[in-house]
Scaffold this active site. Sequence first.
Site, short mmCIF file in Angstrom:
data_model
loop_
_atom_site.label_atom_id
_atom_site.label_comp_id
_atom_site.label_asym_id
_atom_site.label_seq_id
_atom_site.Cartn_x
_atom_site.Cartn_y
_atom_site.Cartn_z
CE1 TYR A 42 -3.39 -2.57 -0.13
CE2 TYR A 42 -4.26 -2.05 1.93
CZ TYR A 42 -4.41 -2.88 0.83
OH TYR A 42 -5.46 -3.59 0.73
CG LEU A 201 -18.66 3.23 1.15
CD1 LEU A 201 -18.67 4.76 1.50
CD2 LEU A 201 -20.32 2.92 1.33
N GLY A 203 -15.49 1.80 -3.56
CA GLY A 203 -14.38 2.79 -3.73
C GLY A 203 -14.72 4.22 -3.87
#
Length: 289
Positions: A42, A201, A203
Site C-alpha cells: 500500500y 462503498l 471505492g
Amino acid sequence: MSRIVHGHWRLAEWKLSAQELLKLTGQVMELGVDTFDHADIYGHYSCEKLFGDALALDPGMRGRLKIVTKCGIKLATEKFPDRKLKTYDYSYDHIVASAEQSLRNFHTDRIDLLLLHRPSPFFAPQEAAKAFSHLKKSGKVLHFGVSNFTPVQFEALSKYCEEPLRTNQVEISPYCLEHFDNGNIDFFMKEKIEPMAWSPLAGGRLLNPTDDKGHRILGVMKEVAAEMNIDGVEKIAYAWLLKHPAGIFPIVGSGKIDRIRYAADALGIDIGEENWFRIYNASKGRELP
Ligand SMILES: NC(=O)c1ccc[n+]([C@@H]2O[C@H](COP(=O)([O-])OP(=O)(O)OC[C@H]3O[C@@H](n4cnc5c(N)ncnc54)[C@H](OP(=O)(O)O)[C@@H]3O)[C@@H](O)[C@H]2O)c1
C-alpha cells in the site's frame, strides 16, 4: 477483530503527519473500531511505516489495536530495480521476509492477521503453509488468511495449514455482487468463515455513480434511508453488508472521521430483509427469479 475495520490502502493520500494519524487512529478507536487493514504494497510500500511511525508516538497504542496486513504481490517499482515486471511470490522465503519487513515497518513484534493478497497462477500451498507454520511458532504472526481466493484455492491452502485460515478478504458491496455469484459466499457459510469486505462503498462510486447500475442502487438506498428516517445513505450500504448472515466485516476506506462514523453507526441499524433484497435487485437490475 472489531466488526468494522479501518482500511489504510489510501493512507498515503491523506497526507497526515504522524501526530495527525495518531489522532485519527484514536478517534477511530473511540468508535469501537480497533482493527486496521494494510498490505506491504500500500502506498508503494509506504503505508505500513506511516502507521508504524504514528503508533510509535504512543507506546500504549499498539496493545489496544489489531493489525492486518498482506503479502505476496511484488510490484516492479523503482524501489526494486531488479524486478522487471509485477509478479506474485508465495515462496517460504518471500512470505517470511515480507512479514518480517512488515514487523519492522509497524515497529511491532507481532502481526495479528497475515493474508495472502491475491491468488497466484503459480502457487505451491505447501510452501505458504510452511511459512505460516514458522511465523506462528516464532510468535511473529498470530493468525492467517487469504484475500481474493476462490473456494477451491482456499481449500487447497487449508489442506496444508496446521491452523484454520481465519478469513478471505474479498470485494463485497451493493455494487459488487461477484462473490454471491461465484459460490464464495455459500462457501463462507458452509465453512463458517467470516469474510472481510473490501471497497464496501465501491471505492466511493456508490455515492457518485458513473453508470445505470450505480444510479439504480443509489436511488434505492436513498429511498430506504428516507423511509427509515436515517441521515447518510452510506449507513444503508454498510447496514446492507452487516445484515447478511455470513457475518461480513466491512473495511472502511475513508480517511475522514465523519465518514468512518457512518460505518460504526450502521452497527445499530437493521434494514430488514425486504430492504436488503430491494438493494440487491437494484444492483442486479431485475427481480428475483
Ligand atoms: N484485499 C484487497 O485486494 C483489497 C483491495 C482494495 C481495498 N482493500 C482494503 O479495503 C479498504 C477499503 O477499500 P476502499 O478504500 O476502496 O473502500 P471504500 O470505502 O469503498 O472507498 C473509499 C473511498 O470512497 C471515498 N468516499 C467515502 N465516502 C464518500 C462519499 N460520501 N462521497 C464520495 N466519496 C466517498 C473515500 O474518500 P474520502 O477518504 O475522501 O472519504 C475513499 O476515496 C482499503 O483501505 C484496503 O484496506 C483490499
